[in-house]
Design an enzyme around this catalytic site. Sequence first.
Site, PDB file in Angstrom:
ATOM      1  N   HIS A  44       0.835  -1.220   0.000  1.00 36.45           N
ATOM      2  CA  HIS A  44       0.000   0.000   0.000  1.00 36.45           C
ATOM      3  C   HIS A  44       0.868   1.267   0.000  1.00 36.45           C
ATOM      4  O   HIS A  44       0.420   2.313   0.450  1.00 36.45           O
ATOM      5  CB  HIS A  44      -0.951   0.038   1.197  1.00 36.45           C
ATOM      6  CG  HIS A  44      -1.677  -1.257   1.437  1.00 36.45           C
ATOM      7  ND1 HIS A  44      -2.913  -1.537   0.910  1.00 36.45           N
ATOM      8  CD2 HIS A  44      -1.294  -2.368   2.123  1.00 36.45           C
ATOM      9  CE1 HIS A  44      -3.285  -2.756   1.283  1.00 36.45           C
ATOM     10  NE2 HIS A  44      -2.322  -3.283   2.020  1.00 36.45           N
TER      11      HIS A  44
ATOM     12  N   SER B 210      15.486  21.733 -15.749  1.00 37.50           N
ATOM     13  CA  SER B 210      14.327  22.566 -16.033  1.00 37.50           C
ATOM     14  C   SER B 210      14.815  23.913 -16.543  1.00 37.50           C
ATOM     15  O   SER B 210      15.859  24.401 -16.108  1.00 37.50           O
ATOM     16  CB  SER B 210      13.519  22.753 -14.745  1.00 37.50           C
ATOM     17  OG  SER B 210      12.764  23.946 -14.813  1.00 37.50           O
TER      18      SER B 210
ATOM     19  N   LYS C 170      16.488  21.671 -10.526  1.00 33.80           N
ATOM     20  CA  LYS C 170      15.828  20.433 -10.940  1.00 33.80           C
ATOM     21  C   LYS C 170      16.727  19.465 -11.693  1.00 33.80           C
ATOM     22  O   LYS C 170      17.533  19.853 -12.523  1.00 33.80           O
ATOM     23  CB  LYS C 170      14.639  20.769 -11.852  1.00 33.80           C
ATOM     24  CG  LYS C 170      13.546  21.522 -11.137  1.00 33.80           C
ATOM     25  CD  LYS C 170      12.624  20.588 -10.403  1.00 33.80           C
ATOM     26  CE  LYS C 170      11.631  20.031 -11.390  1.00 33.80           C
ATOM     27  NZ  LYS C 170      10.635  19.211 -10.727  1.00 33.80           N
TER      28      LYS C 170
ATOM     29  N   GLU D   4      10.339   8.411 -16.780  1.00 28.92           N
ATOM     30  CA  GLU D   4       9.016   9.013 -17.035  1.00 28.92           C
ATOM     31  C   GLU D   4       8.541   8.712 -18.453  1.00 28.92           C
ATOM     32  O   GLU D   4       7.378   8.383 -18.679  1.00 28.92           O
ATOM     33  CB  GLU D   4       9.077  10.532 -16.848  1.00 28.92           C
ATOM     34  CG  GLU D   4       9.164  10.968 -15.404  1.00 28.92           C
ATOM     35  CD  GLU D   4       9.313  12.486 -15.322  1.00 28.92           C
ATOM     36  OE1 GLU D   4       8.308  13.155 -15.088  1.00 28.92           O
ATOM     37  OE2 GLU D   4      10.437  12.989 -15.522  1.00 28.92           O
TER      38      GLU D   4
END
Length: 465
Positions: free
Chosen positions: A162, A283, A289, A296
Site C-alpha cells: 500500500h 528545467s 531540478k 518518465e
Amino acid sequence: MSKNNDQNKLWGGRFTEPTDAFVQRFTASVDFDRRLFQQDIDGSVAHAKMLVKAGILTAAEVSKILDGLESIRQDITDDKFEWSVALEDVHMNIEAALTSRIGDVGKKLHTGRSRNDQVATDIRLYVRGEIDQIAELITRLQSALLGVAEKEASTIMPGFTHLQTAQPVSFGHHMMAWYEMLDRDYARLLDCRKRVNVSPLGAAALAGTTYPIDRYFTAEQLGFDAPTRNSLDSVSDRDFAIELASFASILMMHLSRFSEELVLWTSAQFNFIDLPDRFCTGSSIMPQKKNPDVPELVRGKTGRVHGHLVSLLTLMKSQPLAYNKDNQEDKEPLFDLIDTVKDCLFAYSQMMPAVSCNKDEMYAAAKQGYATATDLADYLVKKGMPFRDAHEVVGKSVAFGIEKKKDLAELKLAELQNFSDLITQDVFEVLTLEGSVAARDHIGGTAPIQVLAAVATAKTDISKR
Ligand code: ARG
C-alpha cells in the site's frame, strides 16, 4: 521521397480509368512497408529458387531474377532506390523494378504466389528477427539487474505494501523481483516465436496454387519450422502480431512499474537512489531540478504500446476469411510497438548499472515506519504466545512508540515489558533491520544470503540462453 505519377499498375488490365489521386495515396502502404524490403527480397529469392526446383522456371531465368533482386537490395540499402506511391507497396515496387532491370523474365517471379502470402511471409520474417533482438535486450537488462542485485544484496530499504512501510527488504531482493517479471516476459516472447515461425508462402491469394510448388522447400530456405497448414488461415492470420503486442504490453506494464518506482525513489521525499546525470534533464526555469525523464518517458510510452494492442485486436475483430485490405493496417502499430519496446529496454539496460543507492537514506527510511513490528510478533509467538495475541501486543507497542516518537528498537526494555513479560533483552536482536532481513532465510525470502543464491541461479539460467 515517393513519386506520385501514374505509373503502369501491375494489376491494371481490367481497369478503364486511372486510380483517383486521393485513392492512390489512401491505399498505398509503401511509405511504411518499405521497411520490409530485406524480408520481401529474401522471400522472393526462396520462391524463385523453388520455381526452378519444381521445374516451373528455368535455371537461366531464375539466375537473372536472383541477380536483379540482389541489385535492387543493394540500391535500397544504399538509399538509391526510387520508391513510387503509384506502385502501392513494397512488393510491387520491387517487382516493377525487377522487370525494368532484367526485362520480361522479371514478370515470371510472381508465378504461383500472391501479395497475400507474400506480405504474410514478410511480416513473419520481420517479426522473427525483431523477436531475436528483443530477447537479447531483455537478457541484457536482466544481466544488469543481476549486477545491481549482487552488489546491493545487503543494502536495506523499506519494503512497501500500500506504499506504506511494511517490512525491511534487501534492495537486491527488490531488483530480483524486477528480474522475475522480465523472466516471464522472456518466456512469453519465445513462446510467441514458435507461432511466428511458420511459412505462409504458397498459400497464394487464399486457396493455394495450381503449380507443383514445394512449400517445404521455401519454408526451409527461409528458416521457418514448417509450412502453415491451411491456406485461408495463412493469408488472414495476424494472431502472431497480436501475441507480440500482448507480450509487449505486459513488458511495458512492467517497465512502467519500474519507472514509477525510480521516479519516486529519485524524489527529494524518498531520495533512495540517484540516476546518472546523463539519463536526466534539467528545467528551463528551476535551476535546482534534475528530472528522471527516461523513466518518465518509458512510463508514458507504455500507453502507446497498450494502444497498439487494442488497435490490432480491433483490426482483426469480425474480419471474414481470408485476406482483407484491412490487414495493411497491421504494420504501423506493429512497427511502432517493436521500436518502442527496443528503445525502452535499451534505455533501461544502460541506466540500471549506473544507478547509485543512497544507503543511509534507505536505511533511515526503513527504521521509520515500524518495519520490524512483524518481527516482534514472531518473537512473541516463538516464546509461546498465539499469533493473534502477539499481533495485539505489538499493535499496542507501536501505538506507544508513535506517542513517544520512538521506533520499537529505541524503546527501553522495561517499556516493552509493559506490554508482555515474555519480552527479554534478546528482543533487540530481532528489532534490528539486519536481523529482520536475515531472518527471512528461505527460498524466495529477502535474507541477503538468499538474494545471492537467487542471483547465482539466475546467472546460470541466462548463461544457457
Ligand atoms: N500492401 C498490402 C498489405 O500490406 C499487401 C497485400 C495486398 N493484397 C491485396 N490483395 N491487395 O496488406
